[in-house]
Design an enzyme around this catalytic site. Structure first.
Site, PDB file in Angstrom:
ATOM      1  N   LYS A  69     -11.030  33.240  72.288  1.00 37.36           N
ATOM      2  CA  LYS A  69     -11.758  32.131  72.937  1.00 37.36           C
ATOM      3  C   LYS A  69     -12.649  31.419  71.918  1.00 37.36           C
ATOM      4  O   LYS A  69     -12.724  30.193  71.899  1.00 37.36           O
ATOM      5  CB  LYS A  69     -12.615  32.660  74.100  1.00 37.36           C
ATOM      6  N   LYS A  80       6.137  29.469  75.376  1.00 38.72           N
ATOM      7  CA  LYS A  80       5.688  30.215  76.558  1.00 38.72           C
ATOM      8  C   LYS A  80       5.096  29.242  77.597  1.00 38.72           C
ATOM      9  O   LYS A  80       4.309  28.359  77.245  1.00 38.72           O
ATOM     10  CB  LYS A  80       4.619  31.220  76.098  1.00 38.72           C
ATOM     11  N   LYS A 101      -0.473  26.734  81.155  1.00 32.17           N
ATOM     12  CA  LYS A 101      -1.205  25.544  81.554  1.00 32.17           C
ATOM     13  C   LYS A 101      -1.707  24.782  80.322  1.00 32.17           C
ATOM     14  O   LYS A 101      -1.667  23.567  80.271  1.00 32.17           O
ATOM     15  CB  LYS A 101      -2.395  26.005  82.392  1.00 32.17           C
TER      16      LYS A 101
HETATM   17  P1  TYM Z   1      -5.131  36.748  84.094  1.00 24.74           P
HETATM   18  O1  TYM Z   1      -5.695  36.081  85.296  1.00 24.74           O
HETATM   19  O2  TYM Z   1      -5.157  35.994  82.810  1.00 24.74           O
HETATM   20  O3  TYM Z   1      -3.623  37.132  84.373  1.00 24.74           O
HETATM   21  C1  TYM Z   1      -3.240  37.896  85.512  1.00 24.74           C
HETATM   22  C2  TYM Z   1      -2.135  38.876  85.134  1.00 24.74           C
HETATM   23  O4  TYM Z   1      -0.992  38.163  84.632  1.00 24.74           O
HETATM   24  C3  TYM Z   1      -0.633  38.671  83.370  1.00 24.74           C
HETATM   25  N1  TYM Z   1      -0.053  37.537  82.599  1.00 24.74           N
HETATM   26  C4  TYM Z   1       1.191  37.530  82.102  1.00 24.74           C
HETATM   27  N2  TYM Z   1       2.156  38.467  82.134  1.00 24.74           N
HETATM   28  C5  TYM Z   1       3.340  38.162  81.525  1.00 24.74           C
HETATM   29  N3  TYM Z   1       3.595  36.973  80.902  1.00 24.74           N
HETATM   30  C6  TYM Z   1       2.637  36.014  80.858  1.00 24.74           C
HETATM   31  N4  TYM Z   1       2.910  34.841  80.257  1.00 24.74           N
HETATM   32  C7  TYM Z   1       1.360  36.274  81.466  1.00 24.74           C
HETATM   33  N5  TYM Z   1       0.212  35.564  81.600  1.00 24.74           N
HETATM   34  C8  TYM Z   1      -0.644  36.363  82.308  1.00 24.74           C
HETATM   35  C9  TYM Z   1      -1.920  39.213  82.786  1.00 24.74           C
HETATM   36  O5  TYM Z   1      -1.700  40.181  81.786  1.00 24.74           O
HETATM   37  C10 TYM Z   1      -2.549  39.834  84.016  1.00 24.74           C
HETATM   38  O6  TYM Z   1      -2.017  41.103  84.263  1.00 24.74           O
HETATM   39  N6  TYM Z   1      -8.800  39.893  82.852  1.00 24.74           N
HETATM   40  C11 TYM Z   1      -7.669  39.706  83.756  1.00 24.74           C
HETATM   41  C12 TYM Z   1      -8.047  39.733  85.211  1.00 24.74           C
HETATM   42  C13 TYM Z   1      -8.753  40.980  85.609  1.00 24.74           C
HETATM   43  C14 TYM Z   1      -8.158  42.243  85.838  1.00 24.74           C
HETATM   44  C15 TYM Z   1      -9.232  43.113  86.198  1.00 24.74           C
HETATM   45  C16 TYM Z   1      -6.858  42.717  85.772  1.00 24.74           C
HETATM   46  C17 TYM Z   1     -10.075  41.109  85.834  1.00 24.74           C
HETATM   47  N7  TYM Z   1     -10.367  42.401  86.206  1.00 24.74           N
HETATM   48  C18 TYM Z   1      -8.991  44.455  86.496  1.00 24.74           C
HETATM   49  C19 TYM Z   1      -6.629  44.056  86.069  1.00 24.74           C
HETATM   50  C20 TYM Z   1      -7.695  44.920  86.439  1.00 24.74           C
HETATM   51  C21 TYM Z   1      -7.047  38.351  83.437  1.00 24.74           C
HETATM   52  O7  TYM Z   1      -7.672  37.498  82.889  1.00 24.74           O
HETATM   53  O8  TYM Z   1      -5.776  38.191  83.905  1.00 24.74           O
END
Ligand code: TYM
Length: 324
Positions: free
Chosen positions: A114, A193, A196
Protein backbone atom coordinates in the site's frame (compact mmCIF):
# COMPACT_ATOMS: atom_id res chain seq x y z
CA UNK A 1 -13.99 -33.56 14.78
CA UNK A 2 -16.27 -30.88 13.33
CA UNK A 3 -14.30 -27.81 12.41
CA UNK A 4 -15.22 -24.17 12.80
CA UNK A 5 -14.46 -22.37 9.54
CA UNK A 6 -14.34 -18.60 9.16
CA UNK A 7 -13.51 -16.16 6.42
CA UNK A 8 -13.95 -12.48 5.61
CA UNK A 9 -14.10 -10.20 2.60
CA UNK A 10 -13.73 -6.43 2.37
CA UNK A 11 -16.53 -4.32 0.88
CA UNK A 12 -14.06 -2.46 -1.29
CA UNK A 13 -15.88 -2.24 -4.63
CA UNK A 14 -18.49 -3.62 -7.00
CA UNK A 15 -17.97 -7.37 -7.23
CA UNK A 16 -16.68 -8.85 -10.49
CA UNK A 17 -16.38 -12.38 -11.83
CA UNK A 18 -12.78 -12.55 -10.55
CA UNK A 19 -14.14 -12.11 -7.02
CA UNK A 20 -16.78 -14.74 -7.70
CA UNK A 21 -14.50 -17.48 -9.05
CA UNK A 22 -11.55 -16.48 -6.81
CA UNK A 23 -13.33 -16.42 -3.46
CA UNK A 24 -17.13 -16.27 -3.30
CA UNK A 25 -17.93 -19.53 -5.03
CA UNK A 26 -15.75 -21.63 -2.74
CA UNK A 27 -16.81 -19.82 0.43
CA UNK A 28 -20.46 -20.49 -0.46
CA UNK A 29 -19.75 -24.14 -1.28
CA UNK A 30 -18.19 -24.56 2.15
CA UNK A 31 -21.56 -24.36 3.85
CA UNK A 32 -22.58 -27.63 2.20
CA UNK A 33 -19.29 -29.44 2.73
CA UNK A 34 -18.50 -28.43 6.30
CA UNK A 35 -20.21 -30.51 8.97
CA UNK A 36 -19.09 -27.95 11.58
CA UNK A 37 -19.94 -24.26 11.88
CA UNK A 38 -19.26 -21.79 9.09
CA UNK A 39 -18.84 -18.03 9.60
CA UNK A 40 -18.52 -15.39 6.91
CA UNK A 41 -18.25 -11.68 7.56
CA UNK A 42 -18.07 -8.36 5.74
CA UNK A 43 -14.76 -6.81 6.81
CA UNK A 44 -15.96 -3.20 6.88
CA UNK A 45 -13.53 -2.09 9.61
CA UNK A 46 -10.65 -3.22 7.42
CA UNK A 47 -12.02 -1.21 4.50
CA UNK A 48 -11.90 1.94 6.63
CA UNK A 49 -8.09 1.79 6.62
CA UNK A 50 -8.04 3.39 3.15
CA UNK A 51 -10.66 6.01 4.12
CA UNK A 52 -13.39 5.34 1.52
CA UNK A 53 -16.22 7.83 1.08
CA UNK A 54 -18.89 6.96 3.66
CA UNK A 55 -21.59 6.57 0.99
CA UNK A 56 -19.34 4.21 -1.01
CA UNK A 57 -18.52 2.06 2.01
CA UNK A 58 -22.21 1.81 2.88
CA UNK A 59 -23.20 0.97 -0.70
CA UNK A 60 -20.45 -1.61 -1.18
CA UNK A 61 -21.26 -3.35 2.11
CA UNK A 62 -24.97 -3.51 1.21
CA UNK A 63 -24.23 -4.80 -2.26
CA UNK A 64 -21.81 -7.38 -0.92
CA UNK A 65 -24.49 -8.78 1.37
CA UNK A 66 -27.06 -8.78 -1.43
CA UNK A 67 -24.68 -10.39 -3.93
CA UNK A 68 -23.60 -13.15 -1.54
CA UNK A 69 -27.19 -14.05 -0.75
CA UNK A 70 -28.08 -13.96 -4.46
CA UNK A 71 -25.20 -16.32 -5.19
CA UNK A 72 -26.53 -18.91 -2.78
CA UNK A 73 -25.19 -18.14 0.69
CA UNK A 74 -27.64 -19.86 3.04
CA UNK A 75 -27.90 -17.93 6.31
CA UNK A 76 -29.24 -21.03 8.05
CA UNK A 77 -25.96 -22.78 7.35
CA UNK A 78 -23.52 -19.87 7.47
CA UNK A 79 -23.52 -17.13 10.09
CA UNK A 80 -23.26 -14.04 7.89
CA UNK A 81 -22.53 -10.74 9.60
CA UNK A 82 -20.79 -7.38 9.55
CA UNK A 83 -17.44 -7.15 11.34
CA UNK A 84 -18.42 -3.77 12.84
CA UNK A 85 -21.42 -5.39 14.58
CA UNK A 86 -19.04 -7.33 16.83
CA UNK A 87 -17.67 -4.78 19.33
CA UNK A 88 -15.48 -7.39 21.02
CA UNK A 89 -13.26 -7.54 17.93
CA UNK A 90 -11.96 -4.03 18.65
CA UNK A 91 -11.34 -4.82 22.31
CA UNK A 92 -9.40 -7.94 21.38
CA UNK A 93 -7.45 -5.97 18.76
CA UNK A 94 -6.29 -3.62 21.50
CA UNK A 95 -5.22 -6.46 23.76
CA UNK A 96 -3.35 -8.16 20.90
CA UNK A 97 -1.73 -4.81 20.00
CA UNK A 98 -0.05 -4.87 23.38
CA UNK A 99 1.80 -8.09 22.53
CA UNK A 100 2.61 -7.18 18.91
CA UNK A 101 6.14 -6.00 18.12
CA UNK A 102 6.54 -3.06 15.72
CA UNK A 103 9.13 -4.91 13.63
CA UNK A 104 6.63 -7.71 13.15
CA UNK A 105 4.11 -5.29 11.60
CA UNK A 106 6.73 -3.53 9.49
CA UNK A 107 7.33 -6.81 7.68
CA UNK A 108 3.70 -7.14 6.47
CA UNK A 109 3.56 -7.26 2.65
CA UNK A 110 0.13 -5.69 2.42
CA UNK A 111 1.34 -2.64 4.37
CA UNK A 112 4.48 -2.35 2.26
CA UNK A 113 2.45 -2.72 -0.97
CA UNK A 114 0.00 0.00 0.00
CA UNK A 115 2.86 2.37 0.83
CA UNK A 116 4.46 1.55 -2.52
CA UNK A 117 1.18 2.47 -4.23
CA UNK A 118 1.33 5.88 -2.59
CA UNK A 119 -1.17 5.50 0.25
CA UNK A 120 -0.34 7.72 3.18
CA UNK A 121 -0.09 5.17 5.97
CA UNK A 122 -2.32 5.55 8.99
CA UNK A 123 -2.12 3.59 12.20
CA UNK A 124 -5.08 1.44 11.15
CA UNK A 125 -3.35 0.33 7.99
CA UNK A 126 -0.24 -0.48 9.99
CA UNK A 127 -2.09 -2.61 12.51
CA UNK A 128 -4.40 -4.19 9.89
CA UNK A 129 -2.97 -7.69 10.59
CA UNK A 130 -3.76 -7.34 14.30
CA UNK A 131 -7.42 -6.60 13.56
CA UNK A 132 -7.44 -9.59 11.25
CA UNK A 133 -5.92 -11.79 13.97
CA UNK A 134 -8.64 -10.62 16.37
CA UNK A 135 -11.29 -11.47 13.73
CA UNK A 136 -10.05 -15.01 13.53
CA UNK A 137 -9.04 -15.74 17.12
CA UNK A 138 -12.16 -14.34 18.75
CA UNK A 139 -14.26 -17.18 17.26
CA UNK A 140 -11.60 -19.82 17.98
CA UNK A 141 -11.66 -20.62 14.28
CA UNK A 142 -10.00 -23.90 13.29
CA UNK A 143 -9.67 -23.19 9.58
CA UNK A 144 -9.53 -20.02 7.50
CA UNK A 145 -9.91 -20.31 3.71
CA UNK A 146 -8.19 -17.39 1.96
CA UNK A 147 -6.39 -16.54 -1.27
CA UNK A 148 -2.60 -16.61 -1.48
CA UNK A 149 -2.37 -12.86 -0.88
CA UNK A 150 -3.59 -13.39 2.70
CA UNK A 151 -1.10 -16.12 3.58
CA UNK A 152 1.23 -13.86 5.53
CA UNK A 153 -1.65 -12.43 7.54
CA UNK A 154 -2.60 -15.94 8.57
CA UNK A 155 0.98 -16.66 9.62
CA UNK A 156 0.94 -13.50 11.72
CA UNK A 157 -2.35 -14.60 13.30
CA UNK A 158 -0.85 -17.95 14.22
CA UNK A 159 2.25 -16.28 15.71
CA UNK A 160 0.09 -13.97 17.82
CA UNK A 161 -2.06 -16.86 19.06
CA UNK A 162 1.00 -18.85 20.05
CA UNK A 163 2.62 -15.86 21.76
CA UNK A 164 -0.55 -15.03 23.70
CA UNK A 165 -0.99 -18.64 24.80
CA UNK A 166 2.62 -18.76 25.98
CA UNK A 167 2.28 -15.53 27.96
CA UNK A 168 -1.17 -16.04 29.46
CA UNK A 169 -2.16 -19.70 29.14
CA UNK A 170 -4.00 -21.61 26.45
CA UNK A 171 -6.92 -19.46 25.37
CA UNK A 172 -6.70 -19.37 21.59
CA UNK A 173 -6.98 -22.05 18.95
CA UNK A 174 -4.06 -21.75 16.51
CA UNK A 175 -5.89 -21.61 13.15
CA UNK A 176 -4.94 -23.41 9.94
CA UNK A 177 -5.05 -21.48 6.67
CA UNK A 178 -6.71 -23.22 3.72
CA UNK A 179 -5.19 -21.83 0.58
CA UNK A 180 -6.63 -23.27 -2.57
CA UNK A 181 -4.00 -23.67 -5.25
CA UNK A 182 -6.75 -24.89 -7.57
CA UNK A 183 -8.18 -21.44 -8.20
CA UNK A 184 -6.24 -20.04 -11.12
CA UNK A 185 -6.12 -16.29 -11.42
CA UNK A 186 -9.18 -15.09 -13.33
CA UNK A 187 -7.95 -12.97 -16.26
CA UNK A 188 -9.43 -9.58 -17.00
CA UNK A 189 -10.57 -8.33 -20.41
CA UNK A 190 -6.95 -7.36 -21.14
CA UNK A 191 -5.44 -10.70 -20.09
CA UNK A 192 -3.88 -9.41 -16.84
CA UNK A 193 -5.34 -10.53 -13.49
CA UNK A 194 -8.92 -9.24 -13.24
CA UNK A 195 -8.85 -6.40 -10.76
CA UNK A 196 -10.78 -3.23 -10.11
CA UNK A 197 -7.56 -1.25 -10.13
CA UNK A 198 -6.69 -2.37 -13.71
CA UNK A 199 -10.11 -1.38 -15.04
CA UNK A 200 -10.44 -4.75 -16.79
CA UNK A 201 -13.35 -6.30 -14.91
CA UNK A 202 -16.60 -7.92 -15.94
CA UNK A 203 -19.12 -7.20 -13.23
CA UNK A 204 -20.78 -10.09 -11.49
CA UNK A 205 -24.23 -8.54 -11.73
CA UNK A 206 -23.59 -5.91 -14.38
CA UNK A 207 -26.36 -4.48 -16.50
CA UNK A 208 -26.86 -6.80 -19.50
CA UNK A 209 -26.07 -4.26 -22.23
CA UNK A 210 -22.97 -2.98 -20.44
CA UNK A 211 -21.63 -6.52 -19.97
CA UNK A 212 -22.26 -7.30 -23.64
CA UNK A 213 -20.36 -4.17 -24.65
CA UNK A 214 -17.47 -5.05 -22.33
CA UNK A 215 -17.22 -8.59 -23.73
CA UNK A 216 -17.51 -7.44 -27.35
CA UNK A 217 -14.63 -5.02 -26.83
CA UNK A 218 -12.15 -7.61 -25.53
CA UNK A 219 -8.98 -7.04 -27.60
CA UNK A 220 -7.90 -9.94 -29.86
CA UNK A 221 -5.09 -10.58 -32.34
CA UNK A 222 -5.47 -10.14 -36.10
CA UNK A 223 -5.69 -13.81 -37.17
CA UNK A 224 -8.15 -13.80 -40.12
CA UNK A 225 -11.59 -15.32 -39.67
CA UNK A 226 -10.88 -18.34 -41.90
CA UNK A 227 -7.62 -19.31 -40.18
CA UNK A 228 -7.52 -21.95 -37.40
CA UNK A 229 -6.92 -20.47 -33.95
CA UNK A 230 -5.26 -21.70 -30.78
CA UNK A 231 -7.85 -21.57 -27.96
CA UNK A 232 -5.17 -21.77 -25.27
CA UNK A 233 -3.74 -18.44 -26.38
CA UNK A 234 -7.08 -16.68 -26.29
CA UNK A 235 -8.35 -14.69 -23.34
CA UNK A 236 -11.98 -15.09 -24.47
CA UNK A 237 -11.59 -18.84 -24.28
CA UNK A 238 -9.95 -18.61 -20.81
CA UNK A 239 -13.01 -16.73 -19.57
CA UNK A 240 -15.48 -19.01 -21.35
CA UNK A 241 -14.17 -22.11 -19.59
CA UNK A 242 -15.06 -20.64 -16.19
CA UNK A 243 -18.75 -20.81 -17.11
CA UNK A 244 -18.98 -23.81 -19.38
CA UNK A 245 -19.11 -27.56 -18.81
CA UNK A 246 -16.06 -29.58 -19.99
CA UNK A 247 -18.12 -30.73 -23.01
CA UNK A 248 -18.99 -27.16 -23.99
CA UNK A 249 -15.37 -26.11 -23.50
CA UNK A 250 -14.21 -29.00 -25.72
CA UNK A 251 -16.74 -28.09 -28.39
CA UNK A 252 -15.62 -24.46 -28.46
CA UNK A 253 -11.96 -25.51 -28.65
CA UNK A 254 -12.77 -27.63 -31.74
CA UNK A 255 -14.47 -24.68 -33.40
CA UNK A 256 -11.37 -22.52 -32.77
CA UNK A 257 -9.11 -25.16 -34.31
CA UNK A 258 -11.37 -25.80 -37.31
CA UNK A 259 -11.11 -22.23 -38.66
CA UNK A 260 -13.94 -20.18 -40.16
CA UNK A 261 -14.73 -19.16 -36.63
CA UNK A 262 -14.06 -15.55 -35.73
CA UNK A 263 -13.40 -13.87 -32.41
CA UNK A 264 -16.79 -12.19 -32.72
CA UNK A 265 -18.42 -15.64 -32.55
CA UNK A 266 -16.31 -16.53 -29.52
CA UNK A 267 -17.36 -13.33 -27.77
CA UNK A 268 -21.01 -14.05 -28.46
CA UNK A 269 -20.56 -17.56 -26.99
CA UNK A 270 -18.89 -16.05 -23.91
CA UNK A 271 -21.68 -13.53 -23.42
CA UNK A 272 -24.34 -16.24 -23.66
CA UNK A 273 -22.45 -18.51 -21.26
CA UNK A 274 -22.14 -15.64 -18.76
CA UNK A 275 -25.88 -14.88 -18.96
CA UNK A 276 -26.83 -18.56 -18.58
CA UNK A 277 -24.47 -19.16 -15.69
CA UNK A 278 -25.76 -16.28 -13.60
CA UNK A 279 -29.40 -16.37 -14.74
CA UNK A 280 -30.89 -17.92 -11.62
CA UNK A 281 -28.67 -15.82 -9.34
CA UNK A 282 -29.77 -12.66 -11.15
CA UNK A 283 -33.38 -13.61 -10.67
CA UNK A 284 -32.85 -14.25 -6.99
CA UNK A 285 -31.00 -10.97 -6.66
CA UNK A 286 -33.91 -9.06 -8.19
CA UNK A 287 -36.22 -10.60 -5.63
CA UNK A 288 -33.89 -9.95 -2.71
CA UNK A 289 -33.42 -6.37 -3.79
CA UNK A 290 -37.11 -5.75 -3.17
CA UNK A 291 -36.67 -6.90 0.39
CA UNK A 292 -33.84 -4.98 2.10
CA UNK A 293 -35.42 -5.72 5.47
CA UNK A 294 -34.66 -9.42 4.95
CA UNK A 295 -30.96 -8.72 4.34
CA UNK A 296 -30.72 -6.59 7.48
CA UNK A 297 -32.42 -9.36 9.44
CA UNK A 298 -29.96 -11.97 8.13
CA UNK A 299 -27.01 -9.79 9.18
CA UNK A 300 -28.57 -9.05 12.56
CA UNK A 301 -29.11 -12.72 13.33
CA UNK A 302 -25.61 -13.60 12.09
CA UNK A 303 -24.14 -10.93 14.37
CA UNK A 304 -26.12 -12.27 17.31
CA UNK A 305 -24.59 -15.71 16.80
CA UNK A 306 -21.10 -14.32 16.31
CA UNK A 307 -21.36 -12.02 19.34
CA UNK A 308 -22.28 -14.88 21.65
CA UNK A 309 -19.14 -16.70 20.68
CA UNK A 310 -16.98 -13.56 20.73
CA UNK A 311 -18.12 -12.65 24.25
CA UNK A 312 -17.25 -16.10 25.59
CA UNK A 313 -13.72 -15.87 24.24
CA UNK A 314 -13.30 -12.29 25.43
CA UNK A 315 -14.29 -13.28 28.94
CA UNK A 316 -11.49 -15.83 28.97
CA UNK A 317 -9.06 -13.27 27.51
CA UNK A 318 -9.96 -10.59 30.06
CA UNK A 319 -9.44 -13.02 32.90
CA UNK A 320 -6.20 -14.35 31.45
CA UNK A 321 -4.58 -10.90 31.10
CA UNK A 322 -5.76 -9.65 34.50
CA UNK A 323 -8.55 -7.33 33.47
CA UNK A 324 -10.93 -9.27 35.76
P1 TYM B 1 -10.14 -9.31 0.37
O1 TYM B 1 -11.42 -8.62 0.65
O2 TYM B 1 -9.09 -8.56 -0.36
O3 TYM B 1 -10.43 -10.63 -0.46
C1 TYM B 1 -11.37 -11.60 -0.02
C2 TYM B 1 -10.85 -13.00 -0.32
O4 TYM B 1 -10.63 -13.15 -1.74
C3 TYM B 1 -9.31 -13.59 -1.97
N1 TYM B 1 -8.90 -13.02 -3.28
C4 TYM B 1 -8.52 -13.77 -4.33
N2 TYM B 1 -8.39 -15.10 -4.46
C5 TYM B 1 -7.97 -15.57 -5.68
N3 TYM B 1 -7.69 -14.77 -6.75
C6 TYM B 1 -7.81 -13.42 -6.63
N4 TYM B 1 -7.54 -12.64 -7.70
C7 TYM B 1 -8.23 -12.86 -5.38
N5 TYM B 1 -8.44 -11.60 -4.93
C8 TYM B 1 -8.86 -11.73 -3.63
C9 TYM B 1 -8.51 -13.07 -0.79
O5 TYM B 1 -7.33 -13.79 -0.58
C10 TYM B 1 -9.50 -13.29 0.34
O6 TYM B 1 -9.46 -14.61 0.78
N6 TYM B 1 -7.87 -9.07 4.81
C11 TYM B 1 -8.88 -9.80 4.04
C12 TYM B 1 -10.25 -9.77 4.67
C13 TYM B 1 -10.26 -10.29 6.06
C14 TYM B 1 -10.22 -11.65 6.45
C15 TYM B 1 -10.26 -11.64 7.88
C16 TYM B 1 -10.14 -12.84 5.76
C17 TYM B 1 -10.35 -9.55 7.18
N7 TYM B 1 -10.36 -10.36 8.29
C18 TYM B 1 -10.24 -12.83 8.60
C19 TYM B 1 -10.11 -14.03 6.48
C20 TYM B 1 -10.17 -14.02 7.90
C21 TYM B 1 -8.96 -9.16 2.66
O7 TYM B 1 -8.59 -8.04 2.48
O8 TYM B 1 -9.55 -9.94 1.71
Amino acid sequence: MAKRILTGIQPSGILHIGNYFGAMKSSIELQNQNPGETYLFIADLHSLTVNPKPEDLRMHAQRLALDYLACGLDPEKTAFFRQSDIPGVCELTWILNTITGLGFLERAHSYKDKIAKGFIPNNGLFSYPVLMAADILIYKSDQVPVGKDQKQHLEMTRDLAIKFNQMYGDVFVVPEPIISEAVAVVPGTDGQKMSKSYNNTIELFGEEKAVRKKIMSIPTDSTPMEAPKDPDKCNIFALYRLFATPEQTGALASRYRAGNFGYGHAKQALFEAYMDYFASMRKRREELEKNPGYIQEVLRKGAERANRLAEQTLDEVRKAVGLR
